[in-house]
Design an enzyme around this catalytic site. Sequence first.
Site, PDB file in Angstrom:
ATOM      1  N   THR A  35       0.811  -1.216   0.000  1.00  0.00           N
ATOM      2  CA  THR A  35       0.000   0.000   0.000  1.00  0.00           C
ATOM      3  C   THR A  35       0.851   1.275   0.000  1.00  0.00           C
ATOM      4  O   THR A  35       0.506   2.226  -0.706  1.00  0.00           O
ATOM      5  CB  THR A  35      -0.978  -0.020   1.189  1.00  0.00           C
ATOM      6  OG1 THR A  35      -1.785  -1.205   1.091  1.00  0.00           O
ATOM      7  CG2 THR A  35      -1.878   1.201   1.194  1.00  0.00           C
ATOM      8  N   GLU A  43       0.459   9.588  -5.657  1.00  0.00           N
ATOM      9  CA  GLU A  43       0.951  10.948  -5.433  1.00  0.00           C
ATOM     10  C   GLU A  43       1.824  11.410  -6.602  1.00  0.00           C
ATOM     11  O   GLU A  43       1.760  12.570  -7.009  1.00  0.00           O
ATOM     12  CB  GLU A  43       1.734  11.032  -4.123  1.00  0.00           C
ATOM     13  CG  GLU A  43       0.836  11.056  -2.914  1.00  0.00           C
ATOM     14  CD  GLU A  43       1.537  11.629  -1.707  1.00  0.00           C
ATOM     15  OE1 GLU A  43       1.176  12.761  -1.322  1.00  0.00           O
ATOM     16  OE2 GLU A  43       2.420  10.941  -1.159  1.00  0.00           O
ATOM     17  N   HIS A  69      -6.927   0.472  -0.975  1.00  0.00           N
ATOM     18  CA  HIS A  69      -6.199  -0.557  -1.714  1.00  0.00           C
ATOM     19  C   HIS A  69      -7.149  -1.740  -1.817  1.00  0.00           C
ATOM     20  O   HIS A  69      -7.401  -2.429  -0.829  1.00  0.00           O
ATOM     21  CB  HIS A  69      -4.920  -0.911  -0.969  1.00  0.00           C
ATOM     22  CG  HIS A  69      -3.940  -1.665  -1.787  1.00  0.00           C
ATOM     23  ND1 HIS A  69      -2.620  -1.770  -1.432  1.00  0.00           N
ATOM     24  CD2 HIS A  69      -4.061  -2.366  -2.936  1.00  0.00           C
ATOM     25  CE1 HIS A  69      -1.977  -2.501  -2.326  1.00  0.00           C
ATOM     26  NE2 HIS A  69      -2.839  -2.887  -3.252  1.00  0.00           N
TER      27      HIS A  69
END
Length: 126
Positions: A35, A43, A69
């Site tokens: 994750t 990002e 996730h």
Amino acid sequence: MAAITQGLTASLDVEVADDDTAAALGSGSLPVLGTPRLLAWCEAATCAALADVLNDGETSVGTRVQVEHLAPSAVGRSLHVEASVLHVDGRLVRFTVAATDDGKLVGSGEITRVVVEADRFLSRLR
């Protein structure tokens, strides 16, 4: 600050490597996409979306993350990660993000960034 508009997008194509796994990143024990790496790729897509519209000396900083996730991805799998500007309020930019593995949704959510003047921001560090 340049004009940042709703709908501005960017995407990245990445391949899951051994260093990207939960086991390697310390976020679990399995050899599947971790994750933290999924978040980092999301990002990176938001940064890529802003890269061509920021003025010299400007950058953006992350201020809020909400990412789910949803499915595992094995080492060697290729993911498509996309970020799209959902909302702009002055210097605040909210993105939707999604990562897919051969069309299957692996992760999705929202990331908020704020556009700052890099030197001014860094001058606030102690």
